[in-house]
Design an enzyme around this catalytic site. Structure first.
Site, PDB file in Angstrom:
ATOM      1  N   GLY A   7      26.919 -24.076   3.051  1.00 15.42           N
ATOM      2  CA  GLY A   7      27.208 -23.177   1.928  1.00 15.42           C
ATOM      3  C   GLY A   7      28.369 -22.262   2.233  1.00 15.42           C
ATOM      4  N   GLY A   8      29.285 -22.739   3.097  1.00 17.01           N
ATOM      5  CA  GLY A   8      30.489 -21.965   3.386  1.00 17.01           C
ATOM      6  C   GLY A   8      30.237 -20.663   4.109  1.00 17.01           C
ATOM      7  N   SER A  86      27.988 -29.467   6.360  1.00 18.12           N
ATOM      8  CA  SER A  86      29.079 -28.574   5.995  1.00 18.12           C
ATOM      9  C   SER A  86      29.115 -27.370   6.942  1.00 18.12           C
ATOM     10  CB  SER A  86      28.947 -28.160   4.531  1.00 18.12           C
ATOM     11  OG  SER A  86      30.136 -27.561   4.052  1.00 18.12           O
TER      12      SER A  86
END
Length: 472
Positions: A7-8, A86
């Protein structure tokens, strides 16, 4: 298997991911954990008053808790695997480079992310901390007073600052990210795997002792068409002509890696590499090449850097690479534009978790997969749990794939696709462009910058090197 969500480093929570399908199918224990995000997890003033990386420390404490307590749940504290996607994948590899984790886990599985990715490192710590301070009316004359003031600001106000784009902190990459602090992150992440890196023997020994499996999706570059990158909110109608590609998309993308002022010769080199020369003016080709470029810059380059480093340092030959390459049929997750036919960034998640998620996500994972997608999900869960059990994705449940470990020389990888067989074990995916971005382009940038500096010095001194043309 300990899951670290992505989620960055800005959004996410552990309940987004329900692990019971993976746990039942793979006969493993799945743990999900939370960690602090955004300004609460990663604000840094670059000194002792706010060193940053609190989110990484949270993950470490969660991992330690699992090691200390998992036996009470029937788990084996000597067979712990970190996995994530991610920013969660980048987090996994940050944890592999922290020697304080020695003995706490034995394997690392990274889905679409590593420590070198430009989107996973903050190099504007003080600038962003001061910007937050200004928004909160914290007129401080030093780091200590700035941090003390910010700690008194209501959480709702801080949340508004980092979620509302009008304040200038909603950026790509995110404003608050992991940072090179010399404590948790002991080596510059952009150089940690370089030949001349100052990685300590303690870090190298721990990293090399782990089993590693990592890979990417075929359509990772889909993130490039987001409004955070292109400024275009309409992905469905996103197009790119030659002028837009050459004058905007390439400089902006490459600038995120090398800084805002990239030498023109470097931009030209990227344009040349990412032009379909059979029909260079076709807008569909241009769009496809831009997406490929964005995916390579964001993921492919550092995927190979990580794999090459681990396979070189490791003595157990447990380094594995995959490429998730399908054209999905199911809908209801991430909603890529209809013209995009590859597996988008994050598109692997339903397969890993068996097409189930939390009701809090409004049934996003509750898609209706085709029969072959359900079978592929079962195979993926088998591969993931195999790796967690043995460090070898082929065992103990043999799918007949004969997946060969990755080495820099042979570069074997598994193409995860429909109806997999041993023929899905292939070699050297996209290595030309990975080499271009990792080895060739930085030399072009460096050479151009050196020439500009020499020209500037000679101009100031009104001199010229012998036999050199110094005129403008």
């Amino acid at each position: 298997m300990v899951w670290i969500y992505g989620g960055g480093f800005t959004i996410g929570f552990s309940d987004m991911y329900l692990g019971h399908h993976l746990a039942i199918h793979g006969r493993v224990i799945v743990v999900t954990l939370n960690y602090r995000l955004s300004v609460w997890g990663f604000l840094s003033t670059g000194d002792e008053h706010a060193p940053g990386n609190y989110g990484l420390w949270d993950q470490h404490l969660g991992i330690k808790w699992v090691h200390d307590n998992i036996a009470a749940f029937g788990g084996d504290p000597n067979r712990v695997t970190l996995f994530g996607e991610s920013a969660g994948s980048a987090s996994v590899f940050y944890q592999t480079l922290y020697p304080g984790n020695k003995g706490l886990f034995q394997r690392a599985l990274g889905q679409s992310g590593s420590v070198g990715n430009f989107w996973g490192l903050n190099e504007k710590n003080k600038e962003n901390a001061k910007k937050m301070g200004n928004l909160a009316n914290c007129e401080a004359d030093g780091s200590k007073s700035l941090v003390n003031c910010l700690r008194q600001v209501p959480v709702e106000k801080l949340s508004d600052f980092v979620c509302n784009s009008t304040y200038g902190l909603v950026t790509f990459p995110s404003s608050f990210l992991p940072t090179f602090d010399g404590d948790f992150v002991k080596t510059d992440p952009k150089r940690v795997f370089d030949k001349d890196s100052d990685m300590s023997s303690e870090v190298a020994d721990f990293f090399s002792s782990l089993d590693v499996m990592t890979g990417v999706n075929s359509g990772e570059g889909s993130g490039g068409i987001s409004p955070f990158v292109t400024g275009n909110p309409d992905a469905e109608n996103f197009t790119a002509n030659k002028t837009y590609f050459e004058e905007t998309l390439v400089p902006v993308t490459i600038g995120k890696v090398f800084g805002e002022t990239v030498p023109k010769v470097a931009v030209d080199a990227v344009i040349s590499e990412y032009t379909n020369w059979e029909n260079p003016g076709d807008e569909n080709n241009i769009r496809e090449e831009f997406i490929s470029m964005f995916g390579d810059v964001s993921f492919t380059k550092d995927l190979y850097v990580t794999l090459n480093a681990h396979s070189k340092l490791s003595t157990n030959q447990h380094t594995y690479m995959y490429l998730f390459e399908i054209v999905p049929e199911f809908s209801g997750f991430l909603q890529p534009p209809t013209w995009f036919k590859k597996l988008v960034h994050g598109g692997d998640l339903p397969f890993v978790f068996g097409f189930v998620n939390s009701d809090q996500l409004e049934d996003e994972f509750h898609a209706k997969p085709a029969k072959w997608e359900t079978q592929l999900s079962a195979d993926v869960m088998t591969i993931w749990s195999n790796f967690a059990k043995t460090g070898n994705p082929n065992l103990p449940s043999d799918l007949g794939l004969d997946w060969i470990p990755y080495t820099r020389k042979h570069q074997h990888y598994l193409q995860i696709s429909r109806d997999m067989t041993s023929a899905n074990v292939k070699q050297r995916w996209n290595t030309r462009r990975a080499n271009f971005l990792e080895n060739i382009l930085p030399r072009i940038v460096k050479a151009a910058q050196c020439n500009e500096q020499k020209y500037s010095e000679n101009l100031n001194q009104e001199t010229c090197d012998k036999d050199k043309n110094c005129s403008p």
